[in-house]
Design a protein around this motif. Sequence first.
Motif, PDB file in Angstrom:
ATOM      1  N   GLU A 116       0.850  -1.189   0.000  1.00  0.00           N
ATOM      2  CA  GLU A 116       0.000   0.000   0.000  1.00  0.00           C
ATOM      3  C   GLU A 116       0.886   1.239   0.000  1.00  0.00           C
ATOM      4  OE1 GLU A 116      -2.616  -0.404   3.292  1.00  0.00           O
ATOM      5  OE2 GLU A 116      -3.902  -1.869   2.282  1.00  0.00           O
ATOM      6  N   LEU A 117       0.586   2.167  -0.903  1.00  0.00           N
ATOM      7  CA  LEU A 117       1.394   3.376  -1.102  1.00  0.00           C
ATOM      8  C   LEU A 117       0.563   4.602  -0.765  1.00  0.00           C
ATOM      9  CD1 LEU A 117       2.954   2.154  -4.457  1.00  0.00           C
ATOM     10  CD2 LEU A 117       4.188   2.463  -2.298  1.00  0.00           C
ATOM     11  N   PRO A 118       1.175   5.798  -0.730  1.00  0.00           N
ATOM     12  CA  PRO A 118       0.432   7.003  -0.363  1.00  0.00           C
ATOM     13  C   PRO A 118      -0.771   7.267  -1.256  1.00  0.00           C
ATOM     14  CG  PRO A 118       2.803   7.419  -0.347  1.00  0.00           C
ATOM     15  CD  PRO A 118       2.612   6.062  -0.937  1.00  0.00           C
ATOM     16  N   ASN A 119      -1.751   7.956  -0.704  1.00  0.00           N
ATOM     17  CA  ASN A 119      -2.937   8.415  -1.425  1.00  0.00           C
ATOM     18  C   ASN A 119      -3.739   7.275  -2.061  1.00  0.00           C
ATOM     19  OD1 ASN A 119      -2.251  11.120  -0.847  1.00  0.00           O
ATOM     20  ND2 ASN A 119      -0.881  11.178  -2.613  1.00  0.00           N
ATOM     21  N   GLY A 120      -3.791   6.144  -1.369  1.00  0.00           N
ATOM     22  CA  GLY A 120      -4.590   5.036  -1.859  1.00  0.00           C
ATOM     23  C   GLY A 120      -3.975   4.254  -2.995  1.00  0.00           C
ATOM     24  N   SER A 121      -2.740   4.549  -3.363  1.00  0.00           N
ATOM     25  CA  SER A 121      -2.069   3.808  -4.432  1.00  0.00           C
ATOM     26  C   SER A 121      -1.610   2.453  -3.897  1.00  0.00           C
ATOM     27  CB  SER A 121      -0.854   4.595  -4.939  1.00  0.00           C
ATOM     28  OG  SER A 121      -1.240   5.869  -5.396  1.00  0.00           O
ATOM     29  N   LEU A 122      -1.396   1.525  -4.803  1.00  0.00           N
ATOM     30  CA  LEU A 122      -0.879   0.223  -4.383  1.00  0.00           C
ATOM     31  C   LEU A 122      -0.108  -0.444  -5.512  1.00  0.00           C
ATOM     32  CD1 LEU A 122      -2.665  -2.401  -5.640  1.00  0.00           C
ATOM     33  CD2 LEU A 122      -4.392  -1.456  -4.119  1.00  0.00           C
ATOM     34  N   ALA A 123       0.764  -1.359  -5.102  1.00  0.00           N
ATOM     35  CA  ALA A 123       1.494  -2.213  -6.039  1.00  0.00           C
ATOM     36  C   ALA A 123       1.180  -3.660  -5.678  1.00  0.00           C
ATOM     37  CB  ALA A 123       2.992  -1.946  -5.947  1.00  0.00           C
ATOM     38  N   ARG A 124       0.984  -4.485  -6.675  1.00  0.00           N
ATOM     39  CA  ARG A 124       0.628  -5.882  -6.427  1.00  0.00           C
ATOM     40  C   ARG A 124       1.446  -6.787  -7.351  1.00  0.00           C
ATOM     41  NH1 ARG A 124      -4.861  -6.036  -7.628  1.00  0.00           N
ATOM     42  NH2 ARG A 124      -5.490  -5.935  -5.462  1.00  0.00           N
ATOM     43  N   ALA A 125       1.953  -7.883  -6.792  1.00  0.00           N
ATOM     44  CA  ALA A 125       2.580  -8.946  -7.581  1.00  0.00           C
ATOM     45  C   ALA A 125       1.763 -10.211  -7.348  1.00  0.00           C
ATOM     46  CB  ALA A 125       4.031  -9.154  -7.157  1.00  0.00           C
ATOM     47  N   PHE A 126       1.532 -10.982  -8.404  1.00  0.00           N
ATOM     48  CA  PHE A 126       0.648 -12.138  -8.237  1.00  0.00           C
ATOM     49  C   PHE A 126       1.099 -13.329  -9.071  1.00  0.00           C
ATOM     50  CE2 PHE A 126      -1.186 -10.090 -11.988  1.00  0.00           C
ATOM     51  CZ  PHE A 126      -1.466 -11.176 -12.811  1.00  0.00           C
ATOM     52  N   VAL A 127       0.619 -14.501  -8.663  1.00  0.00           N
ATOM     53  CA  VAL A 127       0.790 -15.751  -9.401  1.00  0.00           C
ATOM     54  C   VAL A 127      -0.559 -16.463  -9.382  1.00  0.00           C
ATOM     55  CG1 VAL A 127       1.954 -17.977  -9.538  1.00  0.00           C
ATOM     56  CG2 VAL A 127       3.201 -15.980  -8.690  1.00  0.00           C
ATOM     57  N   ARG A 128      -1.025 -16.880 -10.555  1.00  0.00           N
ATOM     58  CA  ARG A 128      -2.293 -17.616 -10.622  1.00  0.00           C
ATOM     59  C   ARG A 128      -2.055 -18.948 -11.335  1.00  0.00           C
ATOM     60  NH1 ARG A 128      -7.911 -16.063 -13.834  1.00  0.00           N
ATOM     61  NH2 ARG A 128      -9.141 -17.814 -13.041  1.00  0.00           N
ATOM     62  N   PRO A 129      -2.145 -20.068 -10.620  1.00  0.00           N
ATOM     63  CA  PRO A 129      -1.892 -21.377 -11.235  1.00  0.00           C
ATOM     64  C   PRO A 129      -3.119 -21.927 -11.954  1.00  0.00           C
ATOM     65  CG  PRO A 129      -2.295 -21.641  -8.894  1.00  0.00           C
ATOM     66  CD  PRO A 129      -2.361 -20.167  -9.155  1.00  0.00           C
ATOM     67  N   PHE A 130      -2.868 -22.689 -13.009  1.00  0.00           N
ATOM     68  CA  PHE A 130      -3.916 -23.408 -13.730  1.00  0.00           C
ATOM     69  C   PHE A 130      -3.494 -24.864 -13.856  1.00  0.00           C
ATOM     70  CE2 PHE A 130      -4.617 -19.042 -14.834  1.00  0.00           C
ATOM     71  CZ  PHE A 130      -5.995 -18.929 -14.969  1.00  0.00           C
ATOM     72  N   ASP A 185       4.326 -21.220 -18.734  1.00  0.00           N
ATOM     73  CA  ASP A 185       3.847 -22.594 -18.667  1.00  0.00           C
ATOM     74  C   ASP A 185       2.361 -22.577 -18.298  1.00  0.00           C
ATOM     75  OD1 ASP A 185       3.871 -25.554 -17.089  1.00  0.00           O
ATOM     76  OD2 ASP A 185       5.111 -25.425 -18.890  1.00  0.00           O
ATOM     77  N   ARG A 186       1.980 -23.106 -17.130  1.00  0.00           N
ATOM     78  CA  ARG A 186       0.563 -23.118 -16.746  1.00  0.00           C
ATOM     79  C   ARG A 186       0.265 -22.109 -15.648  1.00  0.00           C
ATOM     80  NH1 ARG A 186      -0.447 -25.627 -12.124  1.00  0.00           N
ATOM     81  NH2 ARG A 186       1.222 -26.778 -11.106  1.00  0.00           N
ATOM     82  N   TRP A 187       1.088 -21.086 -15.536  1.00  0.00           N
ATOM     83  CA  TRP A 187       0.869 -20.024 -14.558  1.00  0.00           C
ATOM     84  C   TRP A 187       0.727 -18.676 -15.262  1.00  0.00           C
ATOM     85  CZ3 TRP A 187       4.355 -23.983 -13.714  1.00  0.00           C
ATOM     86  CH2 TRP A 187       4.158 -24.753 -12.560  1.00  0.00           C
ATOM     87  N   VAL A 188      -0.228 -17.885 -14.812  1.00  0.00           N
ATOM     88  CA  VAL A 188      -0.292 -16.478 -15.214  1.00  0.00           C
ATOM     89  C   VAL A 188       0.318 -15.680 -14.067  1.00  0.00           C
ATOM     90  CG1 VAL A 188      -1.775 -14.518 -15.763  1.00  0.00           C
ATOM     91  CG2 VAL A 188      -2.312 -16.780 -16.677  1.00  0.00           C
ATOM     92  N   MET A 189       1.275 -14.830 -14.400  1.00  0.00           N
ATOM     93  CA  MET A 189       1.981 -14.045 -13.393  1.00  0.00           C
ATOM     94  C   MET A 189       1.931 -12.579 -13.795  1.00  0.00           C
ATOM     95  SD  MET A 189       5.288 -16.621 -13.104  1.00  0.00           S
ATOM     96  CE  MET A 189       6.033 -15.763 -11.703  1.00  0.00           C
ATOM     97  N   GLY A 190       2.154 -11.699 -12.829  1.00  0.00           N
ATOM     98  CA  GLY A 190       2.122 -10.301 -13.209  1.00  0.00           C
ATOM     99  C   GLY A 190       2.350  -9.329 -12.080  1.00  0.00           C
ATOM    100  N   VAL A 191       2.426  -8.058 -12.475  1.00  0.00           N
ATOM    101  CA  VAL A 191       2.601  -6.927 -11.564  1.00  0.00           C
ATOM    102  C   VAL A 191       1.585  -5.865 -11.943  1.00  0.00           C
ATOM    103  CG1 VAL A 191       4.168  -5.126 -10.755  1.00  0.00           C
ATOM    104  CG2 VAL A 191       5.074  -7.401 -11.296  1.00  0.00           C
ATOM    105  N   ASP A 192       0.879  -5.338 -10.959  1.00  0.00           N
ATOM    106  CA  ASP A 192      -0.109  -4.280 -11.170  1.00  0.00           C
ATOM    107  C   ASP A 192       0.265  -3.068 -10.330  1.00  0.00           C
ATOM    108  OD1 ASP A 192      -1.703  -6.039 -12.721  1.00  0.00           O
ATOM    109  OD2 ASP A 192      -2.632  -6.835 -10.906  1.00  0.00           O
TER     110      ASP A 192
END
Length: 425
Positions: A116-130, A185-192
Amino acid sequence: MADNHPPISVGATTAGAASSVRRGFVALTILCALALVWLVPGYAHASQSGVKDTALLDATPQALTPVATSTATVTPVHEQSGEVWERAALGALAETLGWPSGVSEDNEGKLSIVLELPNGSLARAFVRPFDYVAAAQAALDADREDSQIAGLQIEATDFYSYSAYLGTLPAGSGPAQRVLHWVADRWVMGVDLVGTGDVVDSLDVREIGTRLLSSAVQQGLPQPPGGVFPSPEPTYATTPSATPTSTACGVAFTDVDSAHWAFQYINELACSGIVGGYIDGTFRPQNSTTRAHMAKMIVLSENWALANPATPTFKDVDSSHLFYRYIETAVAHGVVSGYSGSRYRPDAFVSRAQVAKMLVKARGWSLTAQTPALLCDVPTSHWAWSYIQTAIEHSAFAGYANGCFYPDAVATRAQIAKVLVLAHR
């Protein structure tokens, strides 16, 4: 545990409906494929035995012996391999970046860490397996379409040979967004990244993505196609030296021309051997800087002799660490200190507040501010208030036009180049 943070995409209900239809179609396709896996082998077995179709219809029912190679149960890939690395990779990334360590999981199985960053901003890293590679690719395609419907500008790209896309939404009626999503491969990964334009611009999705991928490979994800292993740190052509090495200043970076706002600062430090570029000839001025690299730049800019103690100060920086002597030198001069558990977190990104503190300590400036600046996000109770005010009074730092300082935002390489040069004038 549910992810209580708001979704990154701000698309209308139409985007969600379209996405649901696509995902339903993908699921139906997979079920049909499984049905064929069950039915076709039995048909082939009968045909190969020489029995005509009419004979099959007229014959007395027989007890069939199961064919060894035919099965109605398809075991998901992750159950076959036993690979469980997603949480470990995200946890290791959180520790590396200095983010909160909690890994959350939403109702689609997507695992995330959030800063969580100032003024309601945020950074997210994720992994979604299939369970299947095709399902992961279909999910990325649907995700890309959803982002486009939500108004993001989409750029198809490759990320370490993986199929990927970059999405950008400038600040306007809603928050600014920048995303990098890829399928491995069978994972979707990312940064938001989502929030105010200044905060989003201070972070580099590719750099965070590289660190996520590096952490994932270390924890068990198969290496990218071709075996190219991500390395987020700049590559230097010279060995560490206690004294900045003067170079013939034909130093040039392909992404920092004379029109860049930080050109003179970057050029001055590069010519003094205090900063270097990447192996591809870039400087990447918007990239973040690690605590280890920051210690090195300060030590070189102060021209301190390098310390080399026999016993390391920190558990996570031993004598084999690339920046060991720089970090120990900064410790000896009282510039840096660690976290609980005798850890320095050398790979965590350094924040603007931390840079101010390190700079003030390195220059030996007294913590006095004759005319404190009014900053919207740095009250007198803030742990770094005195350091920030002192750095501003010495003209090394400045706030933003909106009257804020963003003390917890990561400092970019261009910003650090500027404050190091200004601090020595």
